[in-house]
Write a protein that holds these residues in place. Structure first.
Motif, PDB file in Angstrom:
ATOM      1  N   TYR A  93       5.534 -12.646 -26.157  1.00 31.46           N
ATOM      2  CA  TYR A  93       4.481 -13.378 -25.459  1.00 31.46           C
ATOM      3  C   TYR A  93       3.138 -13.227 -26.164  1.00 31.46           C
ATOM      4  N   ASP A  94       2.871 -12.051 -26.757  1.00 35.62           N
ATOM      5  CA  ASP A  94       1.598 -11.823 -27.437  1.00 35.62           C
ATOM      6  C   ASP A  94       1.431 -12.762 -28.627  1.00 35.62           C
ATOM      7  N   LYS A  95       2.508 -12.997 -29.375  1.00 29.89           N
ATOM      8  CA  LYS A  95       2.433 -13.916 -30.519  1.00 29.89           C
ATOM      9  C   LYS A  95       2.186 -15.343 -30.042  1.00 29.89           C
ATOM     10  N   CYS A  96       2.786 -15.699 -28.901  1.00 25.02           N
ATOM     11  CA  CYS A  96       2.562 -17.032 -28.335  1.00 25.02           C
ATOM     12  C   CYS A  96       1.092 -17.199 -27.948  1.00 25.02           C
ATOM     13  N   LYS A  97       0.515 -16.147 -27.353  1.00 23.64           N
ATOM     14  CA  LYS A  97      -0.899 -16.192 -26.973  1.00 23.64           C
ATOM     15  C   LYS A  97      -1.787 -16.377 -28.189  1.00 23.64           C
ATOM     16  N   GLN A  98      -1.478 -15.644 -29.274  1.00 25.82           N
ATOM     17  CA  GLN A  98      -2.282 -15.759 -30.500  1.00 25.82           C
ATOM     18  C   GLN A  98      -2.194 -17.173 -31.059  1.00 25.82           C
TER      19      GLN A  98
ATOM     20  N   GLU B   8      -4.246 -19.497 -28.873  1.00 28.83           N
ATOM     21  CA  GLU B   8      -5.683 -19.289 -29.052  1.00 28.83           C
ATOM     22  C   GLU B   8      -6.170 -19.952 -30.339  1.00 28.83           C
ATOM     23  N   ARG B   9      -5.383 -19.886 -31.406  1.00 28.72           N
ATOM     24  CA  ARG B   9      -5.777 -20.487 -32.686  1.00 28.72           C
ATOM     25  C   ARG B   9      -5.706 -22.010 -32.648  1.00 28.72           C
ATOM     26  N   ASN B  10      -4.626 -22.558 -32.086  1.00 27.73           N
ATOM     27  CA  ASN B  10      -4.362 -23.992 -32.202  1.00 27.73           C
ATOM     28  C   ASN B  10      -4.808 -24.838 -31.012  1.00 27.73           C
ATOM     29  N   LEU B  11      -4.731 -24.304 -29.815  1.00 29.53           N
ATOM     30  CA  LEU B  11      -5.120 -25.060 -28.610  1.00 29.53           C
ATOM     31  C   LEU B  11      -6.015 -24.187 -27.724  1.00 29.53           C
ATOM     32  N   PRO B  12      -7.297 -24.013 -28.102  1.00 32.24           N
ATOM     33  CA  PRO B  12      -8.177 -23.108 -27.337  1.00 32.24           C
ATOM     34  C   PRO B  12      -8.388 -23.549 -25.888  1.00 32.24           C
ATOM     35  N   ASP B  13      -8.380 -24.874 -25.612  1.00 35.09           N
ATOM     36  CA  ASP B  13      -8.579 -25.335 -24.228  1.00 35.09           C
ATOM     37  C   ASP B  13      -7.417 -24.892 -23.340  1.00 35.09           C
TER      38      ASP B  13
ATOM     39  N   ILE C  40       4.385 -24.517 -22.957  1.00 33.55           N
ATOM     40  CA  ILE C  40       3.501 -23.346 -22.897  1.00 33.55           C
ATOM     41  C   ILE C  40       3.530 -22.650 -21.539  1.00 33.55           C
ATOM     42  N   GLU C  41       4.007 -23.333 -20.501  1.00 35.07           N
ATOM     43  CA  GLU C  41       4.113 -22.680 -19.193  1.00 35.07           C
ATOM     44  C   GLU C  41       5.200 -21.599 -19.199  1.00 35.07           C
TER      45      GLU C  41
END
Length: 180
Positions: free
Chosen positions: A40-45, A48-53, A31-32
């Motif tokens: 990158y936007d799809k990676c962020k989504q 956010e859905r799977n690993l919020p921390d 993820i780094e």
């Protein structure tokens, strides 16, 4: 940190082993490295859905580097480059297979087959088939051209409709002898 500490061999103090690396489900990179991925936007989504921390940590990192965000945006590739597969445009003209014979040297000749790609036939597979069927060399030489070693023009009128039923014998045109 001194130079000796940086070059220290073996496990470092303050680090727990084995290291746990978290991979992105969108780009399959750690993820780094998602920020260097074109989407990158799809990676962020996904993050956010799977690993919020982990998403919160990435979000904090984005806000810290927001001053150079416009410059960073220019560097990232947005459109397709070499990695994108270009699709060939199919012509809607009359579909026809052309067969001709061309001289090769003094007494030898080759058979040239064109027009097979109009019927959605893979040219490499067709060349391999012709080579094994006629026990000779066969290769794809152009965008829509197969060259078969030897004079097998007359046999092709029977072999092509037998192998590919969508090509009728009437759709095969004999161009005769050609100059190469």
């Amino acid at each position: 940190m001194s130079v000796e500490e940086k070059l220290q061999m073996g496990p470092r103090t303050g680090v727990t082993y084995p290291l746990q690396v978290i991979y992105c489900g969108n780009c399959s990179m750690p993820i780094e490295y998602c920020e260097y991925y074109p989407e990158y936007d799809k990676c962020k989504q996904w993050l956010e859905r799977n690993l919020p921390d982990e998403f919160e940590k990435v979000k904090i990192g984005d806000e810290a580097g927001e001053g150079g965000g416009a410059e960073e945006e220019k560097k990232r590739q947005k459109r397709g480059g070499k990695g994108m597969i270009k699709t060939k445009k199919k012509e809607d003209g009359p579909k026809q297979v052309c067969v001709s014979r061309a001289p090769r040297g003094k007494k030898k000749s080759v058979t040239v087959v064109t027009g097979l790609s109009g019927f959605d036939i893979d040219l490499k597979v067709a060349a391999k088939f012709f080579g094994t069927r006629f026990a000779c060399g066969s290769s794809v030489t152009g965008e829509d051209e197969i060259v078969i070693q030897g004079d097998v023009k007359d046999d092709l009128f029977d072999v092509i409709p037998e192998k590919w039923p969508e090509i009728d014998e009437d759709l095969i045109e004999d161009l005769g002898d050609q100059k190469r």
